[in-house]
Write a protein that holds these residues in place. Structure first.
Motif, PDB file in Angstrom:
ATOM      1  N   ASP A   1      14.899  -9.190   0.412  1.00  0.00           N
ATOM      2  CA  ASP A   1      15.282  -9.912  -0.806  1.00  0.00           C
ATOM      3  C   ASP A   1      16.245 -11.052  -0.509  1.00  0.00           C
ATOM      4  O   ASP A   1      17.115 -11.373  -1.307  1.00  0.00           O
ATOM      5  CB  ASP A   1      15.838  -8.952  -1.868  1.00  0.00           C
ATOM      6  CG  ASP A   1      17.054  -8.171  -1.388  1.00  0.00           C
ATOM      7  OD1 ASP A   1      17.406  -8.285  -0.199  1.00  0.00           O
ATOM      8  OD2 ASP A   1      17.653  -7.454  -2.211  1.00  0.00           O
TER       9      ASP A   1
ATOM     10  N   GLN B   1       7.695  -8.161  -1.745  1.00  0.00           N
ATOM     11  CA  GLN B   1       8.702  -8.014  -0.688  1.00  0.00           C
ATOM     12  C   GLN B   1      10.129  -8.100  -1.238  1.00  0.00           C
ATOM     13  O   GLN B   1      11.043  -7.519  -0.689  1.00  0.00           O
ATOM     14  CB  GLN B   1       8.457  -9.026   0.443  1.00  0.00           C
ATOM     15  CG  GLN B   1       9.292 -10.280   0.427  1.00  0.00           C
ATOM     16  CD  GLN B   1       8.705 -11.334  -0.510  1.00  0.00           C
ATOM     17  OE1 GLN B   1       7.565 -11.222  -0.936  1.00  0.00           O
ATOM     18  NE2 GLN B   1       9.488 -12.351  -0.812  1.00  0.00           N
TER      19      GLN B   1
ATOM     20  N   ASN C   1      16.671   1.407  -7.130  1.00  0.00           N
ATOM     21  CA  ASN C   1      16.319   2.622  -7.830  1.00  0.00           C
ATOM     22  C   ASN C   1      16.250   3.802  -6.859  1.00  0.00           C
ATOM     23  O   ASN C   1      16.778   4.881  -7.121  1.00  0.00           O
ATOM     24  CB  ASN C   1      14.956   2.398  -8.486  1.00  0.00           C
ATOM     25  CG  ASN C   1      14.768   3.287  -9.664  1.00  0.00           C
ATOM     26  OD1 ASN C   1      15.665   4.051 -10.016  1.00  0.00           O
ATOM     27  ND2 ASN C   1      13.602   3.215 -10.256  1.00  0.00           N
TER      28      ASN C   1
ATOM     29  N   THR D   1       7.599   5.352  -4.402  1.00  0.00           N
ATOM     30  CA  THR D   1       7.865   4.396  -3.325  1.00  0.00           C
ATOM     31  C   THR D   1       9.146   4.780  -2.592  1.00  0.00           C
ATOM     32  O   THR D   1      10.158   5.055  -3.219  1.00  0.00           O
ATOM     33  CB  THR D   1       8.057   2.970  -3.897  1.00  0.00           C
ATOM     34  OG1 THR D   1       6.953   2.693  -4.757  1.00  0.00           O
ATOM     35  CG2 THR D   1       8.124   1.918  -2.818  1.00  0.00           C
TER      36      THR D   1
ATOM     37  N   PHE E   1       9.001  -0.702   2.729  1.00  0.00           N
ATOM     38  CA  PHE E   1       8.544   0.150   1.634  1.00  0.00           C
ATOM     39  C   PHE E   1       7.439   1.034   2.196  1.00  0.00           C
ATOM     40  O   PHE E   1       6.682   0.611   3.080  1.00  0.00           O
ATOM     41  CB  PHE E   1       7.949  -0.702   0.504  1.00  0.00           C
ATOM     42  CG  PHE E   1       8.969  -1.445  -0.311  1.00  0.00           C
ATOM     43  CD1 PHE E   1       9.963  -0.764  -1.007  1.00  0.00           C
ATOM     44  CD2 PHE E   1       8.926  -2.840  -0.399  1.00  0.00           C
ATOM     45  CE1 PHE E   1      10.894  -1.458  -1.772  1.00  0.00           C
ATOM     46  CE2 PHE E   1       9.856  -3.528  -1.161  1.00  0.00           C
ATOM     47  CZ  PHE E   1      10.842  -2.836  -1.849  1.00  0.00           C
TER      48      PHE E   1
ATOM     49  N   LYS F   1       4.401   3.867   0.759  1.00  0.00           N
ATOM     50  CA  LYS F   1       3.753   4.321  -0.469  1.00  0.00           C
ATOM     51  C   LYS F   1       2.418   4.986  -0.149  1.00  0.00           C
ATOM     52  O   LYS F   1       1.759   4.602   0.822  1.00  0.00           O
ATOM     53  CB  LYS F   1       3.493   3.056  -1.314  1.00  0.00           C
ATOM     54  CG  LYS F   1       3.652   3.244  -2.779  1.00  0.00           C
ATOM     55  CD  LYS F   1       3.522   1.946  -3.537  1.00  0.00           C
ATOM     56  CE  LYS F   1       3.188   2.370  -4.971  1.00  0.00           C
ATOM     57  NZ  LYS F   1       3.488   1.349  -5.930  1.00  0.00           N
TER      58      LYS F   1
ATOM     59  N   PRO G   1       4.875  -2.840  -3.869  1.00  0.00           N
ATOM     60  CA  PRO G   1       6.031  -3.615  -4.338  1.00  0.00           C
ATOM     61  C   PRO G   1       6.056  -4.978  -3.643  1.00  0.00           C
ATOM     62  O   PRO G   1       5.757  -5.052  -2.458  1.00  0.00           O
ATOM     63  CB  PRO G   1       7.225  -2.760  -3.924  1.00  0.00           C
ATOM     64  CG  PRO G   1       6.709  -1.645  -3.096  1.00  0.00           C
ATOM     65  CD  PRO G   1       5.229  -1.618  -3.166  1.00  0.00           C
TER      66      PRO G   1
ATOM     67  N   SER H   1      -0.929  -1.138  -6.702  1.00  0.00           N
ATOM     68  CA  SER H   1       0.098  -2.166  -6.506  1.00  0.00           C
ATOM     69  C   SER H   1       0.998  -1.782  -5.344  1.00  0.00           C
ATOM     70  O   SER H   1       1.263  -0.614  -5.114  1.00  0.00           O
ATOM     71  CB  SER H   1       0.953  -2.296  -7.773  1.00  0.00           C
ATOM     72  OG  SER H   1       1.774  -1.162  -7.896  1.00  0.00           O
TER      73      SER H   1
ATOM     74  N   THR I   1       9.496  10.146  -6.498  1.00  0.00           N
ATOM     75  CA  THR I   1       9.358   8.696  -6.479  1.00  0.00           C
ATOM     76  C   THR I   1       7.951   8.375  -5.993  1.00  0.00           C
ATOM     77  O   THR I   1       7.342   9.200  -5.316  1.00  0.00           O
ATOM     78  CB  THR I   1      10.425   8.063  -5.543  1.00  0.00           C
ATOM     79  OG1 THR I   1      10.264   6.642  -5.546  1.00  0.00           O
ATOM     80  CG2 THR I   1      10.300   8.543  -4.100  1.00  0.00           C
TER      81      THR I   1
ATOM     82  N   ALA J   1      11.325  -6.811  -4.066  1.00  0.00           N
ATOM     83  CA  ALA J   1      11.483  -5.863  -5.178  1.00  0.00           C
ATOM     84  C   ALA J   1      12.830  -5.137  -5.095  1.00  0.00           C
ATOM     85  O   ALA J   1      12.888  -3.925  -4.866  1.00  0.00           O
ATOM     86  CB  ALA J   1      10.328  -4.874  -5.194  1.00  0.00           C
TER      87      ALA J   1
ATOM     88  N   PHE K   1      10.492  -4.929   2.927  1.00  0.00           N
ATOM     89  CA  PHE K   1      11.404  -5.210   1.818  1.00  0.00           C
ATOM     90  C   PHE K   1      12.389  -6.266   2.308  1.00  0.00           C
ATOM     91  O   PHE K   1      13.146  -6.031   3.247  1.00  0.00           O
ATOM     92  CB  PHE K   1      12.153  -3.942   1.396  1.00  0.00           C
ATOM     93  CG  PHE K   1      13.376  -4.218   0.545  1.00  0.00           C
ATOM     94  CD1 PHE K   1      13.303  -5.075  -0.548  1.00  0.00           C
ATOM     95  CD2 PHE K   1      14.600  -3.633   0.845  1.00  0.00           C
ATOM     96  CE1 PHE K   1      14.425  -5.349  -1.326  1.00  0.00           C
ATOM     97  CE2 PHE K   1      15.732  -3.895   0.067  1.00  0.00           C
ATOM     98  CZ  PHE K   1      15.644  -4.755  -1.022  1.00  0.00           C
TER      99      PHE K   1
ATOM    100  N   THR L   1      13.260  -1.908  -7.237  1.00  0.00           N
ATOM    101  CA  THR L   1      12.585  -0.725  -6.677  1.00  0.00           C
ATOM    102  C   THR L   1      13.459  -0.108  -5.591  1.00  0.00           C
ATOM    103  O   THR L   1      13.646   1.107  -5.535  1.00  0.00           O
ATOM    104  CB  THR L   1      11.220  -1.135  -6.072  1.00  0.00           C
ATOM    105  OG1 THR L   1      10.499  -1.862  -7.056  1.00  0.00           O
ATOM    106  CG2 THR L   1      10.417   0.058  -5.610  1.00  0.00           C
TER     107      THR L   1
END
Ligand code: C2O
Length: 557
Positions: free
Chosen positions: A288, A321, A329, A257, A232, A234, A319, A317, A255, A323, A286, A326
């Protein structure tokens, strides 16, 4: 008098040169050298290009020819890949070791010679052998042809941002240990932004800083050069407008992120919409899936030019790990620009419909700690690299015994790929097998993740082509239902795509580039384990439809 005339002529020539719309030849020299580095407050020697980490940025324009003379001064074999460059008919310059060339051995030299046809945007280059790309990587910026504007507001300034991963120990030792034991390698100790982790626990080292001008637009060319982590990205207090990915223009969208996989690039416009201040920039993993990852966040700092105070605006904030929403999206917002100038030429008819499963596996290994080793496979084939020739040489010189062209177009057994019940036998077949395509044939390839050992997001990279990402979903791909929902109008065009954890991605491309083209997971650990294969594209019949002969300095095995 004569001298004056010569001066005037030279001056005129100098003024005229940059205005010529002619393509240029750009010369670069890459010295592969060891360099002591002091990241994370400890010193270790790393392999670099010209002593730099990240390495030098290559600048060129669309249609330019790039010549990079690589001189290997280190003890390792080396090769360099120009990730995302199409290499039309010039596979010899693509770079993956043992696929398109034998490596450049210590003391040897090779000149990569390629033309940037029909491409503009941000790409990257990196070592394509062993784990050397951990420190041997950099940006490749292709400007539009002279006089051709960007299809978005002209930025006041541009900034390359290379995201990376850092190990405290030697990365070659990390992977060699893992291969010996049969287990997974250690995760990295930090992430980096333009080579710097920023202050982390027990090490107050400063991070990377860059300046912005209040009220102006800035173009950030973001590259994920990490080995094994999706990231990610940001910036505190700012929205980002995505305008290009993998050197193809997108429909702009806003966006806060970015999600970016290893091998991918993302260009964003950053509007400096504050009067002044310092804002934190962050890059974090990131992930998941239930898999070990590096949980360090790299930070950098964005400064407004007229800022005197020292207050820093931090991120409210980051995200988490895992997310997934996010990330989804972001991915679901990507569309090709598909304008008159930059149309999306999606193949409408399909000659080869392929279905590839991506899985990890376990093979017996007498010398490993638990008697077995973790491997990875596509359609249950764990790819074995050739050793005495590159695949491209074997193909061009019609040398037998190096590969077979029987790579399976579908998995050996169909089962509930993403279900709880995975096959008890996770053994894979080893082989140097390729899939053959006729020149100009069209391919639809569905990449299906499986739950073998664990589902995971796999960034799959195809050399030699851009492809269109026509569909994506969770669970098992259903040809009847899912095909109907494919986007054949403005799907995003790229060279590296994430196959979502426990899901699938469908891509389409036209095999209009003769040669041998590697396809693999861009998580280096998975490539090492065998998550790779290659396509052979035969020559066409037309005058510009065949692979050029190899250059005379092509390295020998
Ligand atoms: Cu960026 Cu085959 O790699």
């Amino acid at each position: 008098m004569a001298v004056m005339w010569i001066q005037i002529i030279l001056l005129l020539a100098a003024c005229l040169l940059p205005l010529s719309a002619e393509a240029m030849v750009r010369h670069y020299k890459f010295n592969v050298v060891m360099k002591n580095s002091t990241r994370l407050c400890s010193t270790k020697p790393i392999v670099t290009i010209n002593g730099k980490f990240p390495g030098p940025t290559i600048y060129a324009r669309e249609d330019d020819t790039v010549l990079v003379k690589v001189v290997n001064h280190v003890k390792y074999n080396v090769s360099i890949h120009w990730h995302g460059v199409r290499q039309l008919r010039t596979g010899w310059a693509d770079g993956p070791a043992y696929i398109t060339q034998c490596p450049i051995q210590p003391g040897q030299v090779y000149v990569y010679n390629f033309t940037l046809t029909g491409q503009r945007g941000t790409l990257l280059w990196h070592a394509h052998i062993l784990w050397l790309r951990a420190t041997v990587h950099g940006a490749l910026v292709i400007m539009p042809k002279l006089g051709v504007p960007y299809p978005f507001p002209r930025p006041h300034m541009e900034q390359v941002i290379v995201l990376g991963e850092w190990w405290k120990s030697d990365t070659e030792a990390v992977i060699n240990e893992a291969l010996k034991s049969g287990l997974a390698p250690n995760v990295s100790d930090a992430h980096t932004i333009n080579g710097h982790p920023g202050p982390v626990k027990n090490c107050a080292e400063g991070g990377f800083k860059f300046q912005v001008e209040p009220g102006k637009n800035h173009l950030l060319r973001i590259i994920n050069a990490a080995l094994n982590e999706d990231l990610f990205f940001k910036i505190a207090g700012h929205q980002l407008t995505v305008v290009e990915i993998d050197a193809t223009y997108t429909k702009p969208f806003n966006t806060d992120t970015i999600v970016i996989a290893p091998g991918q690039t993302t260009n964003v416009l950053l509007k400096a919409n504050h009067a002044s201040g310092k804002y934190l920039v962050a890059s974090s993993t990131f992930m998941d899936a239930p898999i070990a990852f590096d949980n360090m966040t790299a930070t950098a700092m964005l400064h407004y030019t007229n800022t005197l105070g020292s207050t820093i605006t931090t991120l409210t904030s980051l995200p988490p790990q895992n997310a997934t929403p996010t990330a989804d999206n972001f991915t679901d917002s990507l569309r090709s620009l598909n304008s008159k100038e930059y149309p999306a030429r999606v193949p409408k008819k399909v000659d080869h419909s392929l279905f590839f499963t991506i899985s990890l596996g376990v093979n017996p290994c007498a010398s490993c700690v638990s008697g077995s080793r973790v491997v990875a496979a596509i359609n249950n084939v764990t790819f074995v690299m050739p050793k005495i020739s590159s695949l491209l040489q074997a193909h061009f010189f019609k040398k037998s015994g190096i590969f077979t062209d029987d790579f399976p177009g579908k998995p050996p057994v169909m089962y509930d790929f993403t279900g709880k019940q995975q096959p008890a036998n996770m053994r894979t077949n080893r082989g140097t097998r390729v899939y053959r395509l006729a020149y100009n044939s069209t391919v639809q390839l569905v990449l299906q993740d499986t739950g073998m050992i664990a589902p995971e997001n796999h960034p799959i990279h195809l050399h030699g082509f851009n492809f269109f990402v026509v569909g994506r979903g969770k669970g098992n791909y259903n040809p009847k239902k899912d095909t109907r929902k494919f986007n054949l109008v403005d799907p995003v065009e790229r060279n590296t795509v994430g196959v979502p954890s426990g899901g699938w991605t469908a891509i389409r491309f036209r095999a209009d580039n003769p040669g041998v083209w590697f396809m693999h997971c861009h998580l280096e650990v998975h490539t090492t384990w065998g998550l790779k294969m290659a396509f052979v594209v035969d020559n066409g019949k037309g005058p510009n439809e065949s692979l050029l002969p190899p250059p005379s300095d092509l390295p020998k095995c």
